[in-house]
Design an enzyme around this catalytic site. Structure first.
Site: not given
Length: 331
Positions: A229, A274
């Site tokens: 990611s 996140k």
């Protein structure tokens, strides 16, 4: 009362020491891809013109807490900002922990390679295809070395990692193919007997191709992190270092997203965690993969601005707009 007290002690000991088959997910550390970690630049460029950068382009991570006890799991659940899930969600029972770590490391290496390809393609920098890595027991191992430039595979000239895969589409395991390569300025050739792949019918060369500029070298280094990611943020950092001006305008930007070699940004898991990590680190703007926008919009921390990005071009355009105080595509 004595029996009840003894039972409470036993339950307390078990609850505090006996592992349960659960893990807790939560906000992990963030890393500025424009900076250095332990005095090693995350993005190192040699032999190419580079330009000053400022601000932050932080990649974000998820922290996984393993070996939870019952009390630990309850504490994580009660915290409100961590999620408790079955351990098999992160560590499939058919794989060892070491194999899961190996998979994560391979995905991270692929994200680094894809980010470099996407950034160099975005900037139209002339490139060459190289042997980025040899797989374990690689059929090409006796002939090729990491760093060799790949000129042609199976009679087809290759100018990208995708072209290497396409050159092998019509092959079968056991077939011998010609590989032309360049090493230390000298061209050579080899016949490689292709192996078998567990997930595709065509022959296996056993090479993970990478890409490098024809002049100079780019190295992406960030240890002890896994998964795919970080690709978007790596690509943006490469673009920032290789172009005049400061892409962030001095702002604190964070984000996430996988990236393909042609610059497509893909969705990731755990985006609420996140965004929390980014906000706690000081981020003003968070770059969100388009397919994660609905989840991000409903869980974003207060004050964190979101930018919807489907491609590397979208991300650059969003940062350009922020610097110019223009509207951006939000979630």
């Amino acid at each position: 009362m004595a029996a009840a007290g003894l039972l409470a002690v036993v339950l307390g000991v078990l609850g505090g020491t006996l592992p349960v088959p659960l893990v807790a997910l939560g906000p992990g550390p963030t890393y500025n891809t424009l900076d250095a970690i332990d005095d090693v630049p995350v993005i190192q460029v040699d032999g190419l013109s580079t330009y000053p950068t400022s601000g932050h382009l932080n990649m974000t991570t998820i922290a996984v807490s393993d070996q939870l006890t019952m009390f630990g799991a309850l504490g994580a659940w009660a915290s409100g900002y961590r999620q408790v899930v079955p351990r098999t969600t992160i560590y499939p029972p058919e794989k060892s922990d070491a194999q899961v770590q190996e998979d994560n490391s391979a995905q991270f290496a692929a994200s680094e390679a894809n980010a470099e390809v996407a950034a160099l393609s975005q900037l139209s920098v002339p490139t060459r295809v190289v042997v980025g890595e040899l797989t374990p027991n690689s059929p090409a191992g006796p002939s090729l070395q990491v760093g060799d430039e790949l000129v042609s595979v199976a009679g087809r000239a290759v100018d990208s990692p995708v072209a290497v895969a396409e050159a092998l589409l019509d092959t079968v395991p056991g077939q011998s193919v010609a590989v032309t390569y360049r090493r230390a300025g000298q061209e050579g050739s080899a016949e490689v007997v292709l192996g078998a792949s567990p997930d595709r019918p065509q022959g296996l060369l056993g090479v993970r191709p990478g890409i490098e500029p024809q002049e100079g070298d780019i190295t992406i280094s960030l240890g002890d992190v896994g998964g795919p990611s970080a690709g978007l943020m790596f690509a943006l950092a490469v673009v920032d270092k290789l172009t005049p001006g400061e892409i962030t305008g001095g702002r604190f930007v964070a984000g996430t997203g996988t990236i393909t070699q042609d610059g497509q940004v893909g969705p990731i898991g755990g985006i609420p965690f996140k965004m929390v990590a980014a906000a706690e680190a000081g981020a003003e703007l968070f770059l969100v993969p388009a397919d994660n926008c609905a989840e991000a919009a409903s869980t974003a921390p207060s004050g964190l601005r979101l930018a919807r990005v489907a491609t590397l071009t979208d991300a650059i355009a969003a940062l350009d707009a922020v610097r110019a105080d223009q509207p951006i595509a939000s979630c």
